[in-house]
Design a protein around this motif. Structure first.
Motif, PDB file in Angstrom:
ATOM      1  N   ASP A  82       0.847  -1.191   0.000  1.00 54.40           N
ATOM      2  CA  ASP A  82       0.000   0.000   0.000  1.00 54.40           C
ATOM      3  C   ASP A  82       0.886   1.246   0.000  1.00 54.40           C
ATOM      4  N   PRO A  83       0.781   2.086  -1.042  1.00 54.58           N
ATOM      5  CA  PRO A  83       1.665   3.255  -1.126  1.00 54.58           C
ATOM      6  C   PRO A  83       1.438   4.261  -0.006  1.00 54.58           C
ATOM      7  N   GLY A  84       0.191   4.351   0.491  1.00 53.13           N
ATOM      8  CA  GLY A  84      -0.077   5.265   1.600  1.00 53.13           C
ATOM      9  C   GLY A  84       0.649   4.837   2.860  1.00 53.13           C
ATOM     10  N   ASN A  85       0.603   3.532   3.171  1.00 53.65           N
ATOM     11  CA  ASN A  85       1.320   3.022   4.338  1.00 53.65           C
ATOM     12  C   ASN A  85       2.825   3.185   4.184  1.00 53.65           C
ATOM     13  N   LEU A  86       3.339   2.845   3.002  1.00 55.02           N
ATOM     14  CA  LEU A  86       4.778   2.950   2.789  1.00 55.02           C
ATOM     15  C   LEU A  86       5.243   4.396   2.907  1.00 55.02           C
ATOM     16  N   GLY A  87       4.505   5.319   2.284  1.00 58.81           N
ATOM     17  CA  GLY A  87       4.886   6.716   2.355  1.00 58.81           C
ATOM     18  C   GLY A  87       4.849   7.265   3.770  1.00 58.81           C
ATOM     19  N   THR A  88       3.828   6.877   4.536  1.00 60.34           N
ATOM     20  CA  THR A  88       3.714   7.339   5.922  1.00 60.34           C
ATOM     21  C   THR A  88       4.865   6.813   6.768  1.00 60.34           C
ATOM     22  N   LEU A  89       5.274   5.571   6.534  1.00 58.80           N
ATOM     23  CA  LEU A  89       6.402   4.998   7.273  1.00 58.80           C
ATOM     24  C   LEU A  89       7.707   5.713   6.936  1.00 58.80           C
ATOM     25  N   LEU A  90       7.899   6.063   5.674  1.00 56.18           N
ATOM     26  CA  LEU A  90       9.094   6.818   5.293  1.00 56.18           C
ATOM     27  C   LEU A  90       9.119   8.172   5.991  1.00 56.18           C
ATOM     28  N   SER A 140      -4.716  -6.063  15.923  1.00 57.44           N
ATOM     29  CA  SER A 140      -3.491  -5.365  15.537  1.00 57.44           C
ATOM     30  C   SER A 140      -3.818  -3.943  15.105  1.00 57.44           C
ATOM     31  N   LEU A 141      -2.757  -3.141  14.963  1.00 59.35           N
ATOM     32  CA  LEU A 141      -2.885  -1.767  14.485  1.00 59.35           C
ATOM     33  C   LEU A 141      -2.554  -1.707  13.001  1.00 59.35           C
ATOM     34  N   ASN A 142      -3.001  -0.643  12.353  1.00 60.17           N
ATOM     35  CA  ASN A 142      -2.545  -0.368  11.000  1.00 60.17           C
ATOM     36  C   ASN A 142      -1.017  -0.298  11.018  1.00 60.17           C
ATOM     37  N   VAL A 143      -0.365  -0.834   9.972  1.00 57.49           N
ATOM     38  CA  VAL A 143       1.096  -0.947   9.993  1.00 57.49           C
ATOM     39  C   VAL A 143       1.771   0.420  10.068  1.00 57.49           C
ATOM     40  N   SER A 144       1.179   1.448   9.466  1.00 54.89           N
ATOM     41  CA  SER A 144       1.814   2.764   9.540  1.00 54.89           C
ATOM     42  C   SER A 144       1.681   3.368  10.937  1.00 54.89           C
ATOM     43  N   VAL A 145       0.564   3.068  11.620  1.00 55.19           N
ATOM     44  CA  VAL A 145       0.381   3.542  12.994  1.00 55.19           C
ATOM     45  C   VAL A 145       1.331   2.793  13.928  1.00 55.19           C
ATOM     46  N   ALA A 146       1.348   1.466  13.825  1.00 56.46           N
ATOM     47  CA  ALA A 146       2.254   0.663  14.643  1.00 56.46           C
ATOM     48  C   ALA A 146       3.703   1.049  14.371  1.00 56.46           C
ATOM     49  N   GLY A 147       4.026   1.243  13.087  1.00 49.86           N
ATOM     50  CA  GLY A 147       5.387   1.622  12.723  1.00 49.86           C
ATOM     51  C   GLY A 147       5.802   2.936  13.342  1.00 49.86           C
ATOM     52  N   GLY A 148       4.895   3.915  13.375  1.00 52.65           N
ATOM     53  CA  GLY A 148       5.205   5.191  13.998  1.00 52.65           C
ATOM     54  C   GLY A 148       5.561   5.037  15.467  1.00 52.65           C
ATOM     55  N   ILE A 149       4.827   4.141  16.167  1.00 55.71           N
ATOM     56  CA  ILE A 149       5.111   3.898  17.588  1.00 55.71           C
ATOM     57  C   ILE A 149       6.474   3.238  17.748  1.00 55.71           C
ATOM     58  N   PHE A 150       6.745   2.208  16.947  1.00 53.21           N
ATOM     59  CA  PHE A 150       8.044   1.535  17.002  1.00 53.21           C
ATOM     60  C   PHE A 150       9.188   2.506  16.710  1.00 53.21           C
ATOM     61  N   LEU A 151       9.030   3.304  15.653  1.00 52.87           N
ATOM     62  CA  LEU A 151      10.099   4.208  15.247  1.00 52.87           C
ATOM     63  C   LEU A 151      10.366   5.269  16.313  1.00 52.87           C
ATOM     64  N   TYR A 152       9.313   5.724  16.975  1.00 53.33           N
ATOM     65  CA  TYR A 152       9.476   6.697  18.054  1.00 53.33           C
ATOM     66  C   TYR A 152      10.177   6.072  19.253  1.00 53.33           C
ATOM     67  N   MET A 153       9.689   4.912  19.682  1.00 51.94           N
ATOM     68  CA  MET A 153      10.230   4.278  20.886  1.00 51.94           C
ATOM     69  C   MET A 153      11.683   3.817  20.699  1.00 51.94           C
ATOM     70  N   LEU A 154      12.029   3.409  19.487  1.00 51.60           N
ATOM     71  CA  LEU A 154      13.363   2.857  19.241  1.00 51.60           C
ATOM     72  C   LEU A 154      14.292   3.845  18.542  1.00 51.60           C
ATOM     73  N   GLN A 155      13.904   5.097  18.476  1.00 58.33           N
ATOM     74  CA  GLN A 155      14.717   6.078  17.773  1.00 58.33           C
ATOM     75  C   GLN A 155      16.090   6.209  18.421  1.00 58.33           C
ATOM     76  N   PRO A 156      17.103   6.597  17.648  1.00 56.10           N
ATOM     77  CA  PRO A 156      18.467   6.700  18.194  1.00 56.10           C
ATOM     78  C   PRO A 156      18.545   7.765  19.273  1.00 56.10           C
ATOM     79  N   LYS A 157      19.313   7.496  20.303  1.00 57.45           N
ATOM     80  CA  LYS A 157      19.469   8.427  21.425  1.00 57.45           C
ATOM     81  C   LYS A 157      20.748   9.245  21.263  1.00 57.45           C
ATOM     82  N   ASN A 158      20.729  10.427  21.818  1.00 64.49           N
ATOM     83  CA  ASN A 158      21.926  11.275  21.914  1.00 64.49           C
ATOM     84  C   ASN A 158      22.574  11.528  20.549  1.00 64.49           C
ATOM     85  N   ARG A 159      21.767  11.703  19.518  1.00 61.80           N
ATOM     86  CA  ARG A 159      22.325  12.021  18.204  1.00 61.80           C
ATOM     87  C   ARG A 159      22.090  13.489  17.904  1.00 61.80           C
TER      88      ARG A 159
END
Length: 340
Positions: A194-202, A321-340
């Motif tokens: 789904d291009p909408g999900n992929l674009g939102t994840l990017l 489950s959550l929509n993959v773009s919503v779940a992905g946003g949570i994962f990306l936020y929680m696991l984002q690099p620290k002290n960069r």
């Protein structure tokens, strides 16, 4: 192309994920034309010249430049062969332009800016394009594929950045440092169609400072017009590599990366699933990792399920489950690099 001599021969060469090429041999001469070039010849235009010297004003949807742009919007292989894409709307165009200015990066240069007839050039874009093309409202609709173009104030014809690499580009292990200048946090998408999900994840990957995106087979083109619209131009702002599991495993070994995959925790899975908690995130904060997300319809591939440590998002509600773009946003936020 036709050979003029009676003893000339024609050989067809088919390369994976590339266009069909026809080689005609004549005495002392060899010429090669791609299928897209042959089609352009039949249509009576040269797309490269059109991008370099587009017309200044267009009122007809039959104009060769319009046909070229529409084909760029509709066909992934055509985009790849011309290394160009259409970006619709001044907001994503401006985001890309600002990003390029901040890095002094000219690899994703704008060939031209297309705006409605008699409209003013959007703020901040007056010096961004090599040329300006003005078009009628009917042409604007044709280019944008939208019934209403009231909100479409600009369309950019842009070169796909050199930071995008496809498997057809002969990916080599020796080139890993060129793929991702930093490889602490890589988002891996597994069959996201789904291009909408992929674009939102990017877009989320850029927002939370991830180092790049790896597309496994089955993902849609990140330069698809809907993906570009959802990503708000993020496809031009981070390294994207499209490759196979063999490439991903080699990348993992090269940088000693941990493979995590988002997956709901449910009975009968047969494998332990960790919960995405602050404690878990702290435990991997200094570890280079790849986060793999599967498609909303079929989920993770069997290979991803076997190779990855599974992580779930705890939910108080009873949804599976959550929509993959919503779940992905949570994962990306929680696991984002620290002290960069």
């Amino acid at each position: 192309m036709q050979c003029n001599t009676s003893y000339s021969c024609s050989i067809l060469l088919l390369y994976p994920q590339t266009t069909l090429k026809r080689c005609c041999f004549q005495p002392n001469t060899i010429s090669v034309t791609s299928q897209s070039q042959q089609q352009e010849s039949k249509l009576g235009y040269d797309s490269e010249n059109l991008e370099n010297e587009p017309p200044k004003f267009i009122t007809s949807v039959s104009n060769p430049f319009v046909k070229h742009c529409v084909k760029l919007r509709n066909t992934s292989s055509y985009r790849r062969s011309h290394a160009s894409a259409l970006v619709i709307g001044s907001i994503p165009i401006r985001e890309i332009y600002r990003f390029q200015e901040s890095l002094q990066d000219e690899t994703a240069r704008m060939s031209c800016l297309i705006i409605p007839d008699k409209a003013e050039i959007p703020d901040g874009l007056d010096k961004s394009a090599a040329s300006i093309v003005r078009v009628s409202s009917v042409v604007m609709r044709k280019l944008s594929a939208l019934q209403s173009t009231d909100s479409v104030d600009a369309i950019a014809l842009m070169k796909i950045p050199a930071s995008f690499l496809g498997e057809e580009g002969n990916l080599k292990k020796a080139d890993f440092p060129k793929w991702f200048p930093l490889a602490q946090r890589i988002l891996v998408l597994d069959g996201i169609q789904d291009p909408g999900n992929l674009g939102t994840l990017l877009r989320s990957a850029v927002a939370f400072r991830w180092d790049g995106v790896f597309l496994l087979p089955g993902c849609c083109d990140p330069f698809n017009d809907k993906a570009l619209r959802a990503s708000r131009g993020a496809s031009f702002q981070l390294p994207i590599v499209s490759g196979s599991w063999n490439h991903l495993e080699a990348l993992k070994e090269e940088f000693q990366m941990k493979l995590l995959a988002g997956h709901p925790d449910h009975e009968g899975l047969g494998k332990r699933v960790c919960s995405l908690t602050p404690t878990f995130c702290d435990s991997v904060s200094d570890t280079p990792l790849c986060l793999i997300l599967g498609s909303e319809g079929s989920g993770l591939s069997e290979k991803s399920l076997q190779a990855c440590e599974l992580v779930s998002i705890a939910m108080a509600g009873e949804y599976e489950s959550l929509n993959v773009s919503v779940a992905g946003g949570i994962f990306l936020y929680m696991l984002q690099p620290k002290n960069r």
